[in-house]
Scaffold this active site. Structure first.
Site, PDB file in Angstrom:
ATOM      1  N   LYS A  98      -3.775  -9.985 -13.794  1.00 40.26           N
ATOM      2  CA  LYS A  98      -3.267  -9.208 -12.657  1.00 40.26           C
ATOM      3  C   LYS A  98      -3.812  -7.786 -12.587  1.00 40.26           C
ATOM      4  O   LYS A  98      -3.835  -7.170 -11.507  1.00 40.26           O
ATOM      5  CB  LYS A  98      -1.741  -9.156 -12.707  1.00 40.26           C
ATOM      6  CG  LYS A  98      -1.053 -10.468 -12.347  1.00 40.26           C
ATOM      7  CD  LYS A  98      -1.072 -10.700 -10.854  1.00 40.26           C
ATOM      8  CE  LYS A  98      -0.141 -11.823 -10.447  1.00 40.26           C
ATOM      9  NZ  LYS A  98      -0.080 -11.987  -8.975  1.00 40.26           N
TER      10      LYS A  98
ATOM     11  N   SER B  42      -3.943 -17.731 -17.230  1.00 40.04           N
ATOM     12  CA  SER B  42      -3.694 -16.525 -16.443  1.00 40.04           C
ATOM     13  C   SER B  42      -2.962 -15.421 -17.189  1.00 40.04           C
ATOM     14  O   SER B  42      -3.065 -14.247 -16.809  1.00 40.04           O
ATOM     15  CB  SER B  42      -2.924 -16.875 -15.164  1.00 40.04           C
ATOM     16  OG  SER B  42      -1.715 -17.545 -15.487  1.00 40.04           O
TER      17      SER B  42
END
Length: 403
Positions: A51, A300
């Site tokens: 992110k 992720s």
């Protein structure tokens, strides 16, 4: 628009703050699936997740005035840390609204980067609505976690790195919450090589994109229910949805139970901690109906609190039959417990818990109940232990394991 030029620009910009996450080849999953499996370990990224890429690139595109107003976002954790870190790098104030269910480690790490944290709502969507209210009230600049082309462009730098390192990649598996990561990765992959298949992976209990794609329009789920908190999103992004419609080749859904055993696989075979949302692409490997392909699973994130880890490990061991519990009925005579224990020891079972209930029956001479929780090597070993106990006249019954 998400263009090659913007992706190239973003790739250079994010290098200021990101760590190099080289692909990791997996012998274990390659042998299991019949493909050449690689991991893109964004769980090893600075702030523990991908992110940071989208947050930093988005903030880099803002004016000084927009940054000076202060930044605000909503996130279940990883985007929160990305915005907090990026805002600190630019000397801007950051306010993060997080669901009350966010793991403590993500809350504390977000605060550690200097951000102000507001806990609100049970899921991301509730937190996001409150963040918009605060942005309106205080004049903050909102940094959306996924429904923003600039954020998606930043996330797409992952695809740039994958293709540079593995030019002949056939499949890229990418987790989906709101769709920002999948938008960036799928769009850039198709721009660079239309033959690359990009598969999105969602939790079965939060499959908002799958439902939306089936209906041909952005659709909101009434509820979400998944242990993959980072992808527990009710509504995919409206601005990124057209890109997903165009560039995603398929969407796979994964049950929570699959994530639990995938966590165990990653810890034991790769010595890596990957959070539940990041494990979506690991669990999805067995759902790919292909052989002999080069497959990259994007991990992720790796932000998981220790209590959750302990719970997932225990559940994983139980699911793999490496911990199980049986109930046997014994006469209430001295030495009976020793006999059962000896038989289990002979089969290399390791007893970790005993519960001896003398009040199972009013006739204690006829039967008392012994619950035995033990370790085994797996399903075959468990069955072997059960079989040997039956040979000696015991009638073991499998029961629910409570550690």
């Amino acid at each position: 628009m998400l263009t090659i030029d913007k992706f190239e620009e973003a790739s250079e910009v994010v290098k200021r703050v990101t760590q190099d996450t080289k692909l990791i080849f997996s012998d274990y999953f390659s042998q299991m699936t019949g493909n050449k499996v690689y991991f893109k370990p964004e769980n090893m990224q600075r702030t523990g997740a991908y992110k940071l890429r989208g947050a930093y690139y988005k903030i880099s595109t803002l004016t000084e005035e927009e940054r000076a107003k202060g930044l605000i976002t909503a996130s279940a954790g990883n985007h929160a840390q990305g915005v907090a870190y990026a805002a600190k790098a630019y000397g801007a104030k950051a306010v993060i609204v997080m669901p009350t269910t966010t793991p403590l480690i993500k809350v504390e790490r977000t605060k550690s980067y200097g951000a102000e944290v507001v806990l609100y709502g049970d899921v991301y969507d509730d937190a996001c609505a409150h963040a918009y209210e605060l942005a309106e009230e205080h004049g903050y600049t909102f940094i959306h976690p996924f429904d923003d082309p600039a954020v998606a462009t930043g996330q797409g730098t992952i695809a740039m790195e994958i293709i540079k390192e593995l030019p002949l990649v056939d499949y890229i598996l990418v987790p989906i919450g709101g769709g920002g990561l999948a938008t960036g990765v799928s769009t850039l992959a198709k721009l660079l090589n239309p033959n690359i298949k990009v598969i999105g992976v969602e939790p079965a209990g939060a499959n908002c994109l799958q439902v939306s794609l089936d209906k041909g329009e952005v659709t909101t789920l009434s509820t979400v229910n998944t242990i993959a908190d980072g992808t527990a999103v009710k509504t995919p992004g409206e601005h990124v949805f057209p890109y997903l419609q165009k560039n995603l080749d398929d969407v796979i859904t994964v049950e929570d139970d699959e994530l639990i055993v995938s966590f165990l696989d990653m810890v034991e075979n790769h010595k890596m901690i990957v959070e539940n949302s990041g494990l979506l692409t690991v669990a999805a490997l067995k759902h790919l109906n292909v052989k002999g392909k080069k497959v990259v699973s994007v991990l992720s994130g790796g932000n998981m609190d220790v209590i959750t880890m302990a719970s997932v490990v225990q559940l994983g061991l139980i699911q793999r039959d490496r911990i199980f519990t049986i109930s046997v009925l014994l006469p209430d005579r001295p030495g009976e417990l020793t006999k059962v224990s000896q038989k289990i020891a002979e089969q290399q079972g390791n007893i970790i818990k005993l519960d001896h209930n003398q009040f199972y029956s009013t006739n204690r001479n006829a039967a008392v109940e012994l619950k035995i929780t033990m370790e085994a090597f797996g399903t075959e070993h468990k069955q072997q232990i059960m079989k040997e106990l039956e040979k000696d006249g015991y009638r073991p019954k499998l029961i629910r394991t409570n550690l």
